[in-house]
Design a protein around this motif. Structure first.
Motif, PDB file in Angstrom:
ATOM      1  N   PRO A 190      84.770 -50.168  36.545  1.00 20.70           N
ATOM      2  CA  PRO A 190      85.814 -51.134  36.155  1.00 20.70           C
ATOM      3  C   PRO A 190      85.097 -52.208  35.510  1.00 20.70           C
ATOM      4  CG  PRO A 190      86.139 -50.465  38.472  1.00 20.70           C
ATOM      5  CD  PRO A 190      84.879 -49.722  38.132  1.00 20.70           C
ATOM      6  N   ARG A 191      85.462 -53.043  34.751  1.00 20.19           N
ATOM      7  CA  ARG A 191      84.715 -54.270  34.176  1.00 20.19           C
ATOM      8  C   ARG A 191      84.130 -55.115  34.951  1.00 20.19           C
ATOM      9  NH1 ARG A 191      88.488 -57.061  29.836  1.00 20.19           N
ATOM     10  NH2 ARG A 191      86.466 -58.128  29.555  1.00 20.19           N
ATOM     11  N   ARG A 192      84.819 -55.202  36.409  1.00 16.82           N
ATOM     12  CA  ARG A 192      84.486 -56.261  37.264  1.00 16.82           C
ATOM     13  C   ARG A 192      82.965 -55.650  37.703  1.00 16.82           C
ATOM     14  NH1 ARG A 192      88.168 -59.332  41.423  1.00 16.82           N
ATOM     15  NH2 ARG A 192      88.593 -60.308  39.319  1.00 16.82           N
ATOM     16  N   ALA A 193      83.269 -54.172  38.010  1.00 16.46           N
ATOM     17  CA  ALA A 193      81.968 -53.662  38.589  1.00 16.46           C
ATOM     18  C   ALA A 193      80.813 -53.798  37.593  1.00 16.46           C
ATOM     19  CB  ALA A 193      82.265 -52.215  38.809  1.00 16.46           C
ATOM     20  N   LEU A 194      81.061 -53.506  36.505  1.00 16.06           N
ATOM     21  CA  LEU A 194      79.652 -54.041  35.323  1.00 16.06           C
ATOM     22  C   LEU A 194      79.149 -55.547  35.570  1.00 16.06           C
ATOM     23  CD1 LEU A 194      81.385 -51.878  32.455  1.00 16.06           C
ATOM     24  CD2 LEU A 194      79.383 -51.438  33.639  1.00 16.06           C
ATOM     25  N   TRP A 195      80.111 -56.207  35.724  1.00 11.77           N
ATOM     26  CA  TRP A 195      80.002 -57.717  35.652  1.00 11.77           C
ATOM     27  C   TRP A 195      79.206 -57.956  36.862  1.00 11.77           C
ATOM     28  CZ3 TRP A 195      81.367 -61.089  39.731  1.00 11.77           C
ATOM     29  CH2 TRP A 195      81.036 -62.520  39.575  1.00 11.77           C
ATOM     30  N   LEU A 196      79.443 -57.216  38.190  1.00 16.95           N
ATOM     31  CA  LEU A 196      78.824 -57.658  39.397  1.00 16.95           C
ATOM     32  C   LEU A 196      77.338 -57.134  39.314  1.00 16.95           C
ATOM     33  CD1 LEU A 196      78.870 -58.743  42.156  1.00 16.95           C
ATOM     34  CD2 LEU A 196      80.094 -55.993  43.087  1.00 16.95           C
ATOM     35  N   ARG A 197      77.290 -55.985  38.623  1.00 14.26           N
ATOM     36  CA  ARG A 197      75.523 -55.352  38.638  1.00 14.26           C
ATOM     37  C   ARG A 197      74.963 -56.463  37.765  1.00 14.26           C
ATOM     38  NH1 ARG A 197      78.044 -49.886  38.370  1.00 14.26           N
ATOM     39  NH2 ARG A 197      77.941 -50.050  36.002  1.00 14.26           N
ATOM     40  N   THR A 198      75.581 -56.811  36.785  1.00 14.14           N
ATOM     41  CA  THR A 198      74.894 -57.777  36.054  1.00 14.14           C
ATOM     42  C   THR A 198      74.351 -59.188  36.772  1.00 14.14           C
ATOM     43  OG1 THR A 198      75.774 -57.105  33.940  1.00 14.14           O
ATOM     44  CG2 THR A 198      74.996 -59.266  33.517  1.00 14.14           C
ATOM     45  N   SER A 237      82.028 -47.709  51.084  1.00 13.87           N
ATOM     46  CA  SER A 237      81.202 -48.443  49.942  1.00 13.87           C
ATOM     47  C   SER A 237      81.943 -49.775  49.609  1.00 13.87           C
ATOM     48  CB  SER A 237      81.064 -47.365  48.981  1.00 13.87           C
ATOM     49  OG  SER A 237      80.481 -46.220  49.275  1.00 13.87           O
ATOM     50  N   TYR A 238      81.038 -50.550  48.945  1.00 13.41           N
ATOM     51  CA  TYR A 238      81.481 -51.804  48.411  1.00 13.41           C
ATOM     52  C   TYR A 238      82.516 -51.548  47.371  1.00 13.41           C
ATOM     53  CZ  TYR A 238      77.802 -54.426  50.828  1.00 13.41           C
ATOM     54  OH  TYR A 238      76.968 -54.773  51.675  1.00 13.41           O
ATOM     55  N   THR A 239      83.425 -52.471  47.265  1.00 14.22           N
ATOM     56  CA  THR A 239      84.486 -52.175  46.029  1.00 14.22           C
ATOM     57  C   THR A 239      84.277 -53.583  45.258  1.00 14.22           C
ATOM     58  OG1 THR A 239      86.223 -53.730  47.025  1.00 14.22           O
ATOM     59  CG2 THR A 239      86.083 -51.268  47.498  1.00 14.22           C
ATOM     60  N   THR A 240      84.917 -53.827  44.434  1.00 14.31           N
ATOM     61  CA  THR A 240      84.560 -54.956  43.498  1.00 14.31           C
ATOM     62  C   THR A 240      85.693 -56.410  43.887  1.00 14.31           C
ATOM     63  OG1 THR A 240      86.391 -54.045  41.747  1.00 14.31           O
ATOM     64  CG2 THR A 240      83.864 -53.361  41.418  1.00 14.31           C
ATOM     65  N   ASP A 241      86.188 -56.306  45.083  1.00 15.47           N
ATOM     66  CA  ASP A 241      86.785 -57.557  45.378  1.00 15.47           C
ATOM     67  C   ASP A 241      86.083 -58.515  45.565  1.00 15.47           C
ATOM     68  OD1 ASP A 241      86.032 -57.032  48.141  1.00 15.47           O
ATOM     69  OD2 ASP A 241      88.022 -56.120  48.481  1.00 15.47           O
ATOM     70  N   PRO A 242      86.687 -59.884  45.783  1.00 19.47           N
ATOM     71  CA  PRO A 242      85.696 -61.074  46.107  1.00 19.47           C
ATOM     72  C   PRO A 242      84.760 -60.800  47.406  1.00 19.47           C
ATOM     73  CG  PRO A 242      87.772 -61.671  45.188  1.00 19.47           C
ATOM     74  CD  PRO A 242      87.843 -60.380  45.451  1.00 19.47           C
ATOM     75  N   LEU A 243      85.302 -60.592  48.254  1.00 27.07           N
ATOM     76  CA  LEU A 243      84.724 -60.533  49.807  1.00 27.07           C
ATOM     77  C   LEU A 243      83.463 -59.587  49.611  1.00 27.07           C
ATOM     78  CD1 LEU A 243      84.151 -60.686  52.744  1.00 27.07           C
ATOM     79  CD2 LEU A 243      85.702 -58.777  52.947  1.00 27.07           C
ATOM     80  N   ASP A 244      83.741 -58.396  48.823  1.00 26.52           N
ATOM     81  CA  ASP A 244      82.756 -57.329  48.882  1.00 26.52           C
ATOM     82  C   ASP A 244      81.514 -57.537  48.010  1.00 26.52           C
ATOM     83  OD1 ASP A 244      84.411 -55.824  50.090  1.00 26.52           O
ATOM     84  OD2 ASP A 244      84.060 -53.814  49.173  1.00 26.52           O
ATOM     85  N   LEU A 300      79.519 -51.475  53.947  1.00 22.19           N
ATOM     86  CA  LEU A 300      79.714 -52.075  55.119  1.00 22.19           C
ATOM     87  C   LEU A 300      80.442 -51.327  56.263  1.00 22.19           C
ATOM     88  CD1 LEU A 300      83.040 -53.118  55.189  1.00 22.19           C
ATOM     89  CD2 LEU A 300      82.349 -54.316  52.797  1.00 22.19           C
ATOM     90  N   GLY A 301      80.684 -51.725  57.563  1.00 23.62           N
ATOM     91  CA  GLY A 301      81.324 -51.180  58.255  1.00 23.62           C
ATOM     92  C   GLY A 301      82.322 -52.311  59.085  1.00 23.62           C
TER      93      GLY A 301
END
Length: 273
Positions: A12-20, A159-166, A130-131
């Motif tokens: 997802p685009r947000r996953a790319l943004w998060l890695r950046t 595993s982590y998702t791309t939502d705000p909490l994660d 997370l658990g």
């Protein structure tokens, strides 16, 4: 708190943004060019480039956090639709592990505008995921003590998702570092001093972090500014970090409230084996 996994192989685009974003936090890329520095007056309202003294304090903030470990933290993330997740816990930056309790509040959708608690429990997280586990009935001890007595089979891991909490949990676990950042690179990469604020009676400089690689100064709705904002005191102590995420009006907020020397974090209780 239950979230679906993404297994279709797409990024997802947000996953790319998060890695950046995580890369920005680590300040891993050098930006070429020479920087000129001036001495600025103590203006509490005018946004400007950081001075070298300010860049040095910002560069020390991650090391100071590491050395203070384990530290007490509070993370607040807005999930959309009026739902808010708040995590209160302890992070050990030497082991990159964290444990705490979470509470989800918002409207259930069945009783009009009234809001209340939708979910709560224990949470553990590290760099990989997370658990979650229910709070043991009648146990009022700190979350790190409760977590010690939950068997591995009692944790729901993912595993982590791309939502705000994660995204906030991933950012939080990566903020501490065992060495300072390079202040010259921070200044050259677009870190800016935004204002001077008071939190709980103490003064902090508010800084925008370095820009993403390739970002054009002055471009975009935020003028090319980093989505990360830091509150740092005169000794390089980190008090607060906020993170703006695409499409959300309310940033995810992390608050640090000092060393929690009593805490002993469990040994990856959500793991297998």
């Amino acid at each position: 708190m239950a979230r679906k996994r993404k297994t279709d192989g797409r990024t997802p685009r947000r996953a790319l943004w998060l890695r950046t974003l995580i890369a920005i936090t680590a300040c891993g890329a050098a930006v070429g060019g020479l920087a000129a520095y001036r001495t600025y007056s103590d203006d509490t309202t005018t946004e400007r480039p950081v001075t070298m003294e300010e860049a040095s304090r910002l560069a020390l903030s991650r090391l100071n956090l590491y050395q203070a470990s384990p530290v007490a933290v509070t993370l607040t993330a807005t999930e959309g639709g009026g739902v808010v997740v708040r995590v209160k816990g302890v992070v050990d930056y030497r082991t990159h592990r964290a444990v705490g309790s979470y509470q989800v509040t918002g409207s259930s959708g069945t009783s009009g505008p009234a809001t209340g608690q939708l979910d709560h429990g224990l949470i553990v997280w590290d760099t990989g995921g997370l658990g979650l586990a229910p709070v043991p009935k009648g146990d009022n001890r700190p979350a790190w003590q409760q977590a010690e007595h939950i068997p591995r089979s009692g944790w729901s891991a993912r595993s982590y998702t791309t939502d705000p909490l994660d995204a906030g949990l991933q950012l939080l676990i990566g903020l501490g570092a065992d060495r300072p950042d390079n202040p010259l690179l921070l200044a050259q990469s677009g870190a800016r001093r935004l204002a001077r604020d008071r939190i709980d009676g103490r003064s902090y400089d508010r800084f925008a972090g370095p820009r993403a690689q390739g970002a054009t100064p002055g471009a975009g709705p935020d003028g090319g500014r980093s989505p990360l904002t830091y509150w740092v005191d005169d000794d390089g102590g980190l008090r607060r970090v906020t993170m703006r995420m695409p499409g959300l009006g309310t940033p995810t907020t992390v608050e640090f409230s000092g060393r929690e020397g009593r805490a002993k974090l469990p040994e990856a209780p959500w793991g297998t084996g």
